[in-house]
Design a protein around this motif. Structure first.
Motif, short mmCIF file in Angstrom:
data_model
loop_
_atom_site.label_atom_id
_atom_site.label_comp_id
_atom_site.label_asym_id
_atom_site.label_seq_id
_atom_site.Cartn_x
_atom_site.Cartn_y
_atom_site.Cartn_z
N GLU A 39 1.14 -1.26 -0.02
CA GLU A 39 0.37 0.11 -0.23
C GLU A 39 0.91 0.84 -0.28
N GLY A 40 1.61 1.13 0.81
CA GLY A 40 3.03 2.25 0.90
C GLY A 40 3.30 2.58 -0.82
N LEU A 41 3.74 1.53 -0.99
CA LEU A 41 4.31 1.28 -2.87
C LEU A 41 3.21 1.79 -3.27
N ARG A 42 1.89 1.82 -3.56
CA ARG A 42 0.93 2.54 -4.95
C ARG A 42 0.54 3.91 -3.81
N PHE A 43 0.30 3.92 -2.81
CA PHE A 43 -0.13 4.94 -2.18
C PHE A 43 0.89 6.38 -2.54
N ASP A 44 2.60 6.38 -2.79
CA ASP A 44 3.30 6.89 -2.42
C ASP A 44 4.59 6.49 -3.29
N SER A 45 4.37 6.89 -4.88
CA SER A 45 5.57 6.06 -5.15
C SER A 45 7.27 6.68 -5.28
N PRO A 46 7.59 6.42 -5.22
CA PRO A 46 9.01 6.25 -4.69
C PRO A 46 9.88 7.15 -6.29
N LEU A 47 9.05 6.35 -7.39
CA LEU A 47 9.14 7.02 -8.63
C LEU A 47 8.31 7.04 -9.34
N GLN A 48 7.75 8.08 -9.31
CA GLN A 48 6.45 9.03 -10.11
C GLN A 48 6.14 9.04 -11.35
N LEU A 49 7.19 9.32 -12.03
CA LEU A 49 7.27 8.76 -14.02
C LEU A 49 8.89 8.49 -14.65
N LEU A 50 8.78 7.35 -15.67
CA LEU A 50 9.59 6.85 -16.32
C LEU A 50 9.32 7.72 -17.78
N TRP A 51 10.44 7.19 -18.76
CA TRP A 51 10.11 7.96 -19.57
C TRP A 51 9.79 6.38 -21.08
N ARG A 52 9.29 7.23 -22.08
CA ARG A 52 9.08 6.37 -23.65
C ARG A 52 9.14 7.42 -24.47
N ARG A 53 10.16 6.91 -25.46
CA ARG A 53 9.35 7.29 -26.76
C ARG A 53 8.68 6.96 -27.74
N ALA A 54 8.01 7.30 -28.66
CA ALA A 54 6.89 7.04 -29.62
C ALA A 54 7.45 6.39 -30.87
N VAL A 55 7.84 4.68 -31.72
CA VAL A 55 8.17 4.92 -32.57
C VAL A 55 7.75 5.09 -33.35
N ARG A 56 6.30 5.26 -33.10
CA ARG A 56 5.61 5.74 -34.75
C ARG A 56 4.11 6.67 -34.02
N ASP A 57 3.40 6.86 -35.12
CA ASP A 57 2.46 7.53 -34.73
C ASP A 57 1.42 6.51 -33.54
N VAL A 58 0.97 7.14 -32.07
CA VAL A 58 0.35 6.13 -31.69
C VAL A 58 -0.99 7.16 -30.97
N GLU A 59 -2.27 6.15 -31.85
CA GLU A 59 -3.23 6.93 -30.83
C GLU A 59 -3.88 6.22 -29.28
N VAL A 60 -3.79 7.39 -28.65
CA VAL A 60 -4.12 6.94 -27.03
C VAL A 60 -5.42 8.02 -27.05
N ARG A 61 -6.75 7.21 -26.49
CA ARG A 61 -7.58 8.24 -26.36
C ARG A 61 -8.50 8.84 -27.50
N GLY A 62 -7.85 8.47 -28.57
CA GLY A 62 -8.44 9.10 -29.58
C GLY A 62 -7.13 10.32 -30.19
N VAL A 63 -6.16 10.59 -29.46
CA VAL A 63 -5.42 11.90 -29.74
C VAL A 63 -4.41 11.26 -29.88
N THR A 64 -3.34 11.29 -31.20
CA THR A 64 -2.06 10.81 -32.33
C THR A 64 -1.22 11.22 -31.16
N ILE A 65 -0.31 10.82 -31.05
CA ILE A 65 1.34 10.87 -30.15
C ILE A 65 2.37 11.54 -31.12
N PRO A 66 2.92 11.70 -31.91
CA PRO A 66 3.75 11.95 -32.69
C PRO A 66 4.33 10.80 -32.47
#
Length: 386
Positions: free
Chosen positions: A263-290
């Motif tokens: 629950e501690g890991l979920r509630f206040d995650s020590p790592l808040q984010l990580l990074w990715r790079r879109a290899v191609r145009d990707v649609e998420v929820r109707g939005v195109t990530i170039p």
């Protein structure tokens, strides 16, 4: 669309109201100042981490270092298939669950020694416990001298700092690599039961590691293996210090320590984010990530998503946790997850063994950093009652 403010002191102290705005109104959001695309809902973060063909872990440089470290590591964290699997299989051995279970008594003893050495109360638990324990443990796993933990900590801080001069970071990396090079040379002649011995003697897929790969692995393991666990220890204790009811339940029923960890890991995650790079145009929820876009998958928001976790802003020991994302998902699931859990278990049991209550002894201070990738404490004063 009005920009969501990500860099204010208020956001860094408490990002969760902003995360809720993102999830509810802008689940696929392009930050106008950095150009990064932010994904904040559990479903989207989970899917992105699992889709290694559409989202790469390599070359995730950001235009604005306020978001986090200037570049990802070249191995493991910042590496795609097939190179990632080749390295992962080799490095995974010391972190496998069976090995960590054998290590648990040693972790318990080390946590106990640090607690018994606390000179007086009240005490800031960060420098006397949350920092030395993870650094000393990861040094032991690597095969370098745990008593040098302050030097290892300084190197780690330099590597992840977003506001440090490039020359200072480079100098720290050179010192770190020189040290690992010396240890590797000794292990080549006299192997021991440690990770560096494995790295210099094993040949994954019939090919030995290059020196660059070996040094990068050591750097990733050292930095990742202590920074996030230090933050985890502080984040969980920061909750428990204000919840005497939970502390009493844990003292009465030690089987709940693992539930408090998850629950501690979920509630206040020590790592808040990580990074990715879109290899191609990707649609998420109707939005195109170039194609080529930098994408931030926000663990800290996904783990507070009410679509996945009822009452997400409450810390509940009785929660049925399916799969939080504090350690990620997919091929890049955190290598050191079993070790981090074991270290927190050692800390909590050590404190529960010794103290009936705990209370705040002064204001806590969040880590001071221009980025918000790592969420933890720089200061956490606490007073205990035996």
């Amino acid at each position: 669309m009005d920009p969501v403010e990500l860099f204010t002191p208020e956001f860094k102290r408490d990002p969760f109201p902003t995360y809720r705005i993102l999830r509810d109104h802008h689940p696929v959001y392009r930050d106008p100042r950095t150009g990064a695309w932010l994904l904040s809902r559990f479903e989207d973060v989970y899917a992105t981490l699992a889709d290694h063909e559409a989202f790469s872990s390599e070359d995730t440089r950001r235009a604005d270092s306020r978001l986090g470290p200037r570049r990802s590591a070249r191995v493991l964290v910042g590496q795609d298939q097939p190179g990632h699997t080749r390295i992962r299989r080799l490095v995974n051995r010391p972190f496998a669950r069976g090995g960590i279970e054998k290590l648990q008594p040693e972790l318990d003893a080390l946590a106990g020694e640090l607690l018994d050495a606390i000179p007086e109360q009240p005490v800031d638990l960060v420098p006397v416990l949350a920092i030395p324990l993870p650094v000393m443990v990861i040094a032991r796993v690597l095969g370098v001298a745990p008593e040098d933990y302050q030097r290892f900590k300084a190197w780690s801080d330099s590597v992840i700092a977003t506001d440090a001069p490039a020359e200072a970071t480079s100098a720290a990396v050179r010192e770190m690599h020189a040290h690992f090079r010396e240890v590797a040379a000794r292990r080549l002649e006299e192997p021991r039961d440690d990770l560096i011995s494995v790295l210099v003697h094993e040949q994954p897929e019939g090919e030995p590691l290059s020196e660059e790969e070996l040094l990068d692995i050591c750097q990733v393991v050292l930095v990742s293996g202590n920074q996030t666990t230090t933050a985890l220890i502080g984040n969980v204790l920061n909750v428990l210090v204000d919840r005497p009811d939970l502390w009493a339940r844990l003292r009465d029923d030690r089987s709940l320590v693992d539930a408090a960890t998850e629950e501690g890991l979920r509630f206040d995650s020590p790592l808040q984010l990580l990074w990715r790079r879109a290899v191609r145009d990707v649609e998420v929820r109707g939005v195109t990530i170039p194609e080529g876009s930098t994408v931030a998958v926000i663990y800290g928001s996904a783990n507070r998503d009410e679509r996945e976790f009822p009452e997400p802003d409450a810390f509940l020991l009785d929660r049925e946790l399916g799969s939080h994302l504090a350690f990620g998902h997919g091929i890049h699931y955190c290598l050191g997850a079993p070790l981090a859990r074991a270290e927190l278990r050692a800390v909590l049991n050590g404190l529960l063994d010794r103290y009936a209550t705990l209370e705040r002894a002064g204001p806590a201070e969040r880590l001071q950093s221009p980025g918000f990738t790592l969420r933890g404490f720089g200061r956490l004063p606490i007073r205990f009652s035996p």
